[in-house]
Design a protein around this motif. Sequence first.
Motif, mmCIF file in Angstrom:
data_model
loop_
_atom_site.group_PDB
_atom_site.id
_atom_site.type_symbol
_atom_site.label_atom_id
_atom_site.label_comp_id
_atom_site.label_asym_id
_atom_site.label_seq_id
_atom_site.Cartn_x
_atom_site.Cartn_y
_atom_site.Cartn_z
ATOM 1 N N HIS A 197 31.956 32.049 41.994
ATOM 2 C CA HIS A 197 33.051 32.841 41.497
ATOM 3 C C HIS A 197 33.371 32.157 40.364
ATOM 4 N N CYS B 278 36.452 38.345 39.371
ATOM 5 C CA CYS B 278 35.221 37.602 39.300
ATOM 6 C C CYS B 278 33.820 38.245 38.621
ATOM 7 N N VAL C 143 31.128 37.636 38.834
ATOM 8 C CA VAL C 143 29.761 37.723 39.787
ATOM 9 C C VAL C 143 30.232 39.080 40.739
ATOM 10 N N HIS C 144 31.304 39.110 41.163
ATOM 11 C CA HIS C 144 31.555 40.140 42.411
ATOM 12 C C HIS C 144 32.923 40.981 41.700
ATOM 13 N N MET D 286 36.386 41.803 43.282
ATOM 14 C CA MET D 286 37.391 40.889 43.219
ATOM 15 C C MET D 286 38.114 40.771 42.017
HETATM 16 CU CU LIG Z 1 32.667 36.222 43.051
#
Ligand SMILES: [Cu+2]
Length: 126
Positions: free
Chosen positions: A72, A113, A115-116, A119
Amino acid sequence: MKRILLAFGLVALAAISAACSSAAAQPLSSGPVDANGPTVVAKDMKFTSPAVEVKAGTSFTLHFDNQDAAPHNVAIYTDSTASSAVSVGEIVTAGTKDQVVPALKAGTYFFRCDVHHDMTGTIVAK
Ligand SMILES: [Cu+2]
């Protein structure tokens, strides 16, 4: 006469572009960094503190604590379109990372985040 106007135009253009480039080269913030900035914790694929308050006009250290085994980061943007980044933290896997965030003008900022993207959280500078 035309030549003089053209020359004047070029000088004006050079002055404008010089002014622009020097402004762009300036750091986003200067002055002291508040080391006691907020801690943002990532756990179970979400941020445990989705609303964070900071002091406007002061650069601060954001303490990121990723308690997941998944990677993250904390990426702060001017708004939820995530098109204009304010501070993009390093991606961390199961660990902590400090991130110096430039002074923010009073207002509400978006973080996620990278990456995600589901989030997310909000930083309010007051
Ligand atoms: Cu993440």
